[in-house]
Design an enzyme around this catalytic site. Structure first.
Site, short mmCIF file in Angstrom:
data_model
loop_
_atom_site.label_atom_id
_atom_site.label_comp_id
_atom_site.label_asym_id
_atom_site.label_seq_id
_atom_site.Cartn_x
_atom_site.Cartn_y
_atom_site.Cartn_z
CB SER A 1 -1.87 -2.29 -3.92
OG SER A 1 -1.06 -1.21 -3.52
CB SER B 1 -0.91 0.02 1.24
OG SER B 1 -1.79 -1.07 1.26
CG ASP C 1 -2.13 1.76 -4.26
OD1 ASP C 1 -1.06 1.58 -3.67
OD2 ASP C 1 -2.69 0.88 -4.96
#
Length: 345
Positions: free
Chosen positions: A267, A229, A269
């Site tokens: 992930s 992340s 983000d």
């Protein structure tokens, strides 16, 4: 250790760099860390204060861009809806969100006892990345007192980077990473404005990193799926409207993409962008208020600044973090060591 710029990794930019090349080059912004070390514990908290006043009473205007939403942050939904920030921003590990949330609520109530009784509740803002590959995240080591300590440590000026605060146990592209920051100065209408970024870098598959000179560092660690992340905190003193703030935040993704990121399925983000210009008063008798707003004819400068500063902040997080052992016994190498071994002639 040396920054990315000191390693010669940053190409010539059309935009100047601020005096400290940090998010704190935006006047009023302060950053503090609390780093936790112990048996299996390698984690912490990082605090970002948008201004030195009471954030609940004078709310910075803000926007959030969720590039990939695999995350457990607190407070982003209200920022997206109302376009303001009411507390400092805390960064920590995934299981530290609750402790940091409690600290922000208690701190806001101490400053404004009417919260939740005579006026609205408060929206604590906490963002996270998973540092479990290095830190024993199940230990729940972060406490509200640690969050308070990071807030109390917040100062303007140079920002400590690398494996500090929330960045203690973070990794990126197979290397040790953590906290990084950078800034750019924009000249508009004969005035200088600043945009700075601070990143919590914990993303990118090993072997995917692309340096500005085109090299692809090999960390020589086993390849794993992209499940990391990254949190990008973006500050500026440009007067931007809500829509413009989100458009600028979106360009943080361009900075990440320059590095080889593709925002994998696992992930998280997130980019949070705020302006210190024209904060919104909590209590106002005026039914109609006015705010300054940058002409869109000049917004490309902010887009460029956001992209460049995000890219450089991540590289700083990588360059300034030392090699660190993981919980499984392997070692996440230092980017600085790879750069020493592979210096350009």
């Amino acid at each position: 250790m040396k920054t990315a710029r000191e390693w010669g990794l940053m190409p010539e930019s059309r935009l100047a760099v601020g005096p400290d090349n940090a998010i704190t080059d935006v006047s009023g912004v302060a950053v503090g860390h609390r780093s936790l070390r112990g048996d299996g514990i390698f984690t912490g908290v990082t605090a970002v204060l948008p201004h030195q006043g009471d954030l609940f009473l004078a709310k910075p205007r803000a926007a959030v861009e969720v590039i990939n939403g695999f995350g457990k942050s607190a407070g982003l939904m209200q920022v997206a809806e109302l376009g303001t920030i009411e507390t400092p921003i805390l960064l920590t590990n995934t299981f530290g969100v609750a402790a940091c949330t409690e600290a922000l609520i208690r701190r806001a109530i101490a400053a404004n006892p009417a919260i939740g009784r005579k006026t609205s509740t408060v929206n604590p803002l906490v963002c996270e990345c998973n540092d479990g590959s290095i830190n024993d995240i199940q230990a729940l080591a972060v406490t509200p007192d640690d969050a308070m300590a990071a807030l109390d440590a917040a100062r303007p000026g140079p920002v400590e980077q690398g494996a500090v605060g929330a960045g203690s146990g973070m990794t990126a592209f197979g290397f040790k990473a953590g906290i990084g920051t950078a800034s750019r100065v924009m000249r508009i209408a004969k005035r200088d404005f600043t945009l700075g970024t601070l990143v919590l870098a914990n993303f990118g598959a090993a072997g995917d990193l692309v340096l500005p000179d085109g090299r692809r560092p090999d960390p020589r660690v086993p390849a794993t799926p992209e499940r990391g992340s990254v949190i990008v905190i973006m500050a500026t003193d440009l007067p931007l409207g809500d829509r413009q703030l989100q458009r600028v935040a979106r360009r943080g993704g361009a900075g990440l993409a320059r590095l080889g990121a593709f925002w994998g399925h696992g992930s998280g983000d997130v980019v949070l962008c705020f302006t210190t210009a024209d904060p919104v008063a909590h209590d106002t008798a005026a039914p109609i208020t006015s705010q300054q707003r940058l002409s869109d004819d000049h917004i490309d400068l902010a887009f460029r600044a956001a992209t460049e500063a995000t890219q450089e902040a991540v590289l700083n997080a990588l360059c300034l973090a030392p090699a660190t052992p993981a919980r499984n016994g392997r070692v996440y190498p230092a980017m600085a060591d790879w750069l020493k071994e592979n210096q350009n002639p």
